[in-house]
Motif scaffolding. Structure first.
Motif, PDB file in Angstrom:
ATOM      1  N   ALA A 188       1.081  -1.384  -0.064  1.00 42.66           N
ATOM      2  CA  ALA A 188       0.384  -0.135  -0.317  1.00 42.66           C
ATOM      3  C   ALA A 188       0.623   1.028   0.242  1.00 42.66           C
ATOM      4  O   ALA A 188       0.781   2.291  -0.755  1.00 42.66           O
ATOM      5  CB  ALA A 188      -1.030  -0.052   1.299  1.00 42.66           C
ATOM      6  N   ALA A 189       2.381   0.982   0.706  1.00 37.32           N
ATOM      7  CA  ALA A 189       2.596   2.348   0.738  1.00 37.32           C
ATOM      8  C   ALA A 189       3.421   2.353  -1.030  1.00 37.32           C
ATOM      9  O   ALA A 189       4.061   3.943  -1.297  1.00 37.32           O
ATOM     10  CB  ALA A 189       3.953   2.083   1.725  1.00 37.32           C
ATOM     11  N   LEU A 190       3.842   2.057  -1.645  1.00 36.78           N
ATOM     12  CA  LEU A 190       3.818   1.801  -2.869  1.00 36.78           C
ATOM     13  C   LEU A 190       3.141   2.520  -3.716  1.00 36.78           C
ATOM     14  O   LEU A 190       3.587   3.440  -4.506  1.00 36.78           O
ATOM     15  CB  LEU A 190       3.995   0.249  -3.225  1.00 36.78           C
ATOM     16  N   PHE A 231       0.834 -18.365  -4.015  1.00 37.27           N
ATOM     17  CA  PHE A 231       0.076 -17.696  -3.790  1.00 37.27           C
ATOM     18  C   PHE A 231      -0.079 -16.280  -2.567  1.00 37.27           C
ATOM     19  O   PHE A 231      -0.777 -15.189  -3.506  1.00 37.27           O
ATOM     20  CB  PHE A 231      -1.257 -17.882  -4.846  1.00 37.27           C
ATOM     21  N   THR A 232       0.053 -16.864  -1.891  1.00 33.30           N
ATOM     22  CA  THR A 232      -0.879 -15.990  -0.655  1.00 33.30           C
ATOM     23  C   THR A 232       0.214 -14.830  -0.359  1.00 33.30           C
ATOM     24  O   THR A 232      -0.152 -14.071  -0.036  1.00 33.30           O
ATOM     25  CB  THR A 232      -0.911 -16.673   0.741  1.00 33.30           C
ATOM     26  N   SER A 233       1.428 -15.061  -0.759  1.00 40.87           N
ATOM     27  CA  SER A 233       2.386 -13.845  -0.896  1.00 40.87           C
ATOM     28  C   SER A 233       1.472 -12.471  -2.072  1.00 40.87           C
ATOM     29  O   SER A 233       1.692 -11.848  -1.490  1.00 40.87           O
ATOM     30  CB  SER A 233       3.660 -14.189  -0.442  1.00 40.87           C
ATOM     31  N   ALA A 234       2.012 -12.939  -2.965  1.00 38.84           N
ATOM     32  CA  ALA A 234       1.147 -12.010  -4.098  1.00 38.84           C
ATOM     33  C   ALA A 234      -0.504 -12.033  -4.119  1.00 38.84           C
ATOM     34  O   ALA A 234      -0.405 -11.019  -3.883  1.00 38.84           O
ATOM     35  CB  ALA A 234       1.065 -13.756  -5.763  1.00 38.84           C
ATOM     36  N   LEU A 235      -1.057 -12.529  -3.553  1.00 37.65           N
ATOM     37  CA  LEU A 235      -2.144 -11.945  -3.171  1.00 37.65           C
ATOM     38  C   LEU A 235      -2.469 -10.934  -2.594  1.00 37.65           C
ATOM     39  O   LEU A 235      -3.203  -9.555  -2.653  1.00 37.65           O
ATOM     40  CB  LEU A 235      -3.062 -12.821  -2.901  1.00 37.65           C
ATOM     41  N   LEU A 236      -1.676 -10.849  -1.238  1.00 41.62           N
ATOM     42  CA  LEU A 236      -1.127  -9.684  -0.345  1.00 41.62           C
ATOM     43  C   LEU A 236      -0.593  -8.735  -1.411  1.00 41.62           C
ATOM     44  O   LEU A 236      -1.723  -7.593  -0.607  1.00 41.62           O
ATOM     45  CB  LEU A 236      -1.165 -10.710   0.773  1.00 41.62           C
ATOM     46  N   VAL A 237       0.325  -9.346  -1.608  1.00 44.93           N
ATOM     47  CA  VAL A 237       0.302  -7.468  -2.957  1.00 44.93           C
ATOM     48  C   VAL A 237      -0.256  -6.766  -3.319  1.00 44.93           C
ATOM     49  O   VAL A 237      -0.881  -5.362  -2.835  1.00 44.93           O
ATOM     50  CB  VAL A 237       1.867  -7.680  -3.462  1.00 44.93           C
ATOM     51  N   GLY A 238      -1.608  -7.540  -4.181  1.00 44.51           N
ATOM     52  CA  GLY A 238      -2.522  -7.416  -4.805  1.00 44.51           C
ATOM     53  C   GLY A 238      -3.647  -6.194  -4.246  1.00 44.51           C
ATOM     54  O   GLY A 238      -4.323  -5.381  -3.745  1.00 44.51           O
ATOM     55  N   ILE A 239      -3.512  -6.777  -2.379  1.00 45.94           N
ATOM     56  CA  ILE A 239      -4.643  -6.500  -1.572  1.00 45.94           C
ATOM     57  C   ILE A 239      -4.273  -5.293  -1.068  1.00 45.94           C
ATOM     58  O   ILE A 239      -4.590  -4.371  -0.725  1.00 45.94           O
ATOM     59  CB  ILE A 239      -4.750  -7.426  -0.401  1.00 45.94           C
ATOM     60  N   GLY A 240      -2.404  -5.248  -0.645  1.00 43.04           N
ATOM     61  CA  GLY A 240      -1.555  -4.156  -0.450  1.00 43.04           C
ATOM     62  C   GLY A 240      -2.294  -2.829  -1.593  1.00 43.04           C
ATOM     63  O   GLY A 240      -2.316  -1.811  -1.309  1.00 43.04           O
ATOM     64  N   ILE A 241      -1.650  -3.294  -3.133  1.00 38.33           N
ATOM     65  CA  ILE A 241      -2.575  -2.093  -4.250  1.00 38.33           C
ATOM     66  C   ILE A 241      -3.204  -1.568  -4.286  1.00 38.33           C
ATOM     67  O   ILE A 241      -4.292  -0.299  -4.486  1.00 38.33           O
ATOM     68  CB  ILE A 241      -1.217  -2.640  -5.360  1.00 38.33           C
ATOM     69  N   ALA A 242      -4.082  -2.644  -4.875  1.00 34.72           N
ATOM     70  CA  ALA A 242      -5.611  -2.275  -5.403  1.00 34.72           C
ATOM     71  C   ALA A 242      -6.614  -2.113  -3.974  1.00 34.72           C
ATOM     72  O   ALA A 242      -7.750  -2.123  -4.322  1.00 34.72           O
ATOM     73  CB  ALA A 242      -6.191  -3.958  -5.857  1.00 34.72           C
ATOM     74  N   PHE A 283       6.261   3.485  -8.071  1.00 32.92           N
ATOM     75  CA  PHE A 283       5.842   3.029  -9.389  1.00 32.92           C
ATOM     76  C   PHE A 283       4.618   3.864 -10.374  1.00 32.92           C
ATOM     77  O   PHE A 283       4.078   4.976  -9.947  1.00 32.92           O
ATOM     78  CB  PHE A 283       6.211   1.766  -9.558  1.00 32.92           C
ATOM     79  N   PRO A 284       5.492   3.931 -11.678  1.00 30.05           N
ATOM     80  CA  PRO A 284       4.260   4.510 -12.380  1.00 30.05           C
ATOM     81  C   PRO A 284       2.530   3.690 -12.334  1.00 30.05           C
ATOM     82  O   PRO A 284       2.897   2.840 -12.031  1.00 30.05           O
ATOM     83  CB  PRO A 284       4.322   4.261 -14.053  1.00 30.05           C
ATOM     84  N   LYS A 285       1.945   4.741 -12.448  1.00 22.79           N
ATOM     85  CA  LYS A 285       0.734   4.341 -12.368  1.00 22.79           C
ATOM     86  C   LYS A 285       0.166   3.493 -12.781  1.00 22.79           C
ATOM     87  O   LYS A 285      -1.000   2.029 -12.537  1.00 22.79           O
ATOM     88  CB  LYS A 285      -0.724   5.789 -12.774  1.00 22.79           C
ATOM     89  N   ALA A 286       0.129   3.370 -14.525  1.00 28.50           N
ATOM     90  CA  ALA A 286       0.201   1.694 -15.400  1.00 28.50           C
ATOM     91  C   ALA A 286       0.860   0.748 -14.450  1.00 28.50           C
ATOM     92  O   ALA A 286       0.053   0.134 -14.999  1.00 28.50           O
ATOM     93  CB  ALA A 286       0.982   2.143 -16.265  1.00 28.50           C
ATOM     94  N   VAL A 287       1.617   1.012 -13.651  1.00 31.08           N
ATOM     95  CA  VAL A 287       2.299  -0.202 -13.585  1.00 31.08           C
ATOM     96  C   VAL A 287       0.985  -1.014 -12.008  1.00 31.08           C
ATOM     97  O   VAL A 287       0.271  -2.131 -12.268  1.00 31.08           O
ATOM     98  CB  VAL A 287       2.920  -0.580 -12.768  1.00 31.08           C
ATOM     99  N   PHE A 288       0.745   0.432 -11.544  1.00 36.60           N
ATOM    100  CA  PHE A 288      -0.785  -0.137 -10.354  1.00 36.60           C
ATOM    101  C   PHE A 288      -1.887  -0.380 -10.933  1.00 36.60           C
ATOM    102  O   PHE A 288      -2.909  -1.675 -10.265  1.00 36.60           O
ATOM    103  CB  PHE A 288      -0.663   1.596  -9.240  1.00 36.60           C
ATOM    104  N   SER A 289      -1.838   0.277 -11.975  1.00 40.50           N
ATOM    105  CA  SER A 289      -3.224  -0.104 -12.981  1.00 40.50           C
ATOM    106  C   SER A 289      -3.509  -1.070 -13.637  1.00 40.50           C
ATOM    107  O   SER A 289      -4.581  -2.365 -13.270  1.00 40.50           O
ATOM    108  CB  SER A 289      -3.595   0.468 -14.181  1.00 40.50           C
TER     109      SER A 289
END
Length: 436
Positions: free
Chosen positions: A88-90, A327-338, A96-102
């Motif tokens: 979420a802090a990222l 995939f759990t850690s990957a999912l948590l990154v997605g939760i943080g970002i999205a 990163f550029p907004k396109a990455v988060f999108s």
């Protein structure tokens, strides 16, 4: 060789032992650099490949850091918490550029990765349980969980009303997320349920729930250690790891995981999980409940009535284990970002908020202790498993709470709280949201 040389050699050996995603550093570091370069040069592929690649490498790194940080790893949830909030802090600091988060956000929401993960988690975990344990737990253990949930919800609502936070708001945004079974199978699907029922953005709702879950997990770990000390002082309250009085713990051991003998079994497990999810979606068209809740009910009925061949239950369980492990850690990154707005998390963190989190956890302990006593459970063990293991962050929280309470032998019951108890909260929420 002098001491400095010995220390240096040992440090080099320790570094060589570090792996991410089962990859040695000499392989992981180049992969990480490739993802970074792609992100900053606008070369990160859109869709699943780019999003999944970034989520996997950052998830592995952040999870490792979180599990090595003093205090954080012991009292605040370790890797999962760091992964969510660092991700979420990222976004908050525009790393990163907004396109990455999108790209990540589209994969999580429009791409359906979240639903894909949750289907595997719920279907595989329930079908993978020991059937006798499931039935016994439903008859004698589930009422203990319900007692804790009810006291936690009512007490938090009352205190929230007295503090001016609001009765309903305290229940839905703090008490229920804390008691919901963690992030992936708790706060995230709850935000989806709330969003659908209240016609609100799940992202906004999750930003309020995430700090509640994180704080609830930390408080549960500390309270677990306290209950252990309480049991040593008042021995009549505890079975020293035994939950039920006059109960043979050997009858509740979960079946051992079978080894993967054929990669095709993962494919079978996947389609079983997806089919239950689709079936839940069909039922939701006719029954006013969320598809997640209906999926849970369907799986539990199939398991309890022994309607599925054991080998197919094992396939679904293996698919769940594969997804959860990789995939759990990957999912948590997605939760943080999205799904996690750090700005809203900061705004939500107040003294009133902290008091309500404490109230929820304490209410869970009181409710399970009282109900457990009347049903023949030891009060300390009932509070730890039925109360604290409902208020923590699921699997990782179970380990932390039971470790702090010195009750690791109660892991099967803790898993019931996380799996069945968390599922119960989704069903309860689907009903309460329409009433309140």
């Amino acid at each position: 060789m002098n001491n400095q040389g010995t220390i240096l050699l040992q440090s080099q050996k320790d570094i060589k032992k570090i792996t991410f995603l089962e990859l040695d550093l000499k392989y992981f570091v180049p992969i990480f650099i490739i993802v970074l370069v792609a992100a900053y040069t606008g070369s990160l592929p859109k869709g699943m490949i780019g999003a999944f690649g970034l989520m996997m490498v950052f998830g592995a790194l952040l999870d490792y850091i979180g599990n090595k940080m003093p205090i954080v790893k012991d009292y605040l949830g370790g890797g999962p918490i760091v992964t969510i909030f660092a991700s979420a802090a990222l976004v908050y600091y525009n790393v990163f550029p907004k396109a990455v988060f999108s790209t990540v956000e589209n994969f999580m929401k429009g791409g359906g990765f979240l639903d894909f993960y949750i289907a595997a988690l719920i279907v595989g975990s329930i079908l993978g349980m020991n059937r006798k344990l499931l039935i016994k737990a439903s008859i004698r253990y589930l009422p203990v969980i319900i007692g804790g949930v009810l006291v936690a919800i009512v007490l938090t609502g009352v205190v929230g009303s007295l503090l001016g936070y609001g009765f309903t708001k305290s229940i839905f945004y703090i008490a229920i997320p804390i008691m919901g079974g963690g992030m992936g199978a708790g706060a995230v699907p709850l935000s989806q349920i709330f969003g659908q029922a209240l016609n609100q953005n799940p992202t906004d709702l999750l930003s309020v729930m995430v700090p509640a879950v994180a704080l609830g997990n930390a408080v549960a770990i500390v309270v677990g250690a306290f209950l252990n000390k309480l049991g040593k002082k008042y021995t009549s309250l505890t079975g020293e790891g035994k939950l039920l009085k006059n109960f043979d713990n050997n009858t509740v051991d979960e079946e051992k995981e079978s080894k993967l003998s054929d990669l095709k079994e993962l494919g079978s497990g996947m389609i079983i999980a997806l089919s239950f999810f689709i079936f839940g979606s069909i039922l939701s068209k006719f029954i006013p409940m969320h598809a997640y809740a209906l999926m849970i009910i369907s799986v539990a009925i199939v398991k309890a009535l022994n309607l599925m061949d054991k080998k197919y239950e094992n396939y679904a369980a293996k698919w769940y284990q594969f997804i959860a492990k990789n995939f759990t850690s990957a999912l948590l990154v997605g939760i943080g970002i999205a799904y996690t707005s750090l700005a809203q998390v900061i705004d939500a963190f107040t003294i009133t908020y902290l008091i309500l989190v404490l109230t929820t956890v304490i209410g869970a302990v009181i409710g399970t202790a009282i109900m457990g006593h009347f049903l023949g459970f030891y009060m300390v063990e009932a509070s730890i498993t039925g109360g604290l293991c409902m208020a923590n962050m699921g699997g990782t929280g179970d380990v932390a709470v039971l470790s702090g309470a010195d009750r690791m032998e109660l892991m099967p019951f803790a898993q019931i709280s996380s799996r069945i108890g968390g599922a119960f909260m989704l069903i309860l929420t689907s009903l309460l949201i329409n009433l309140l």
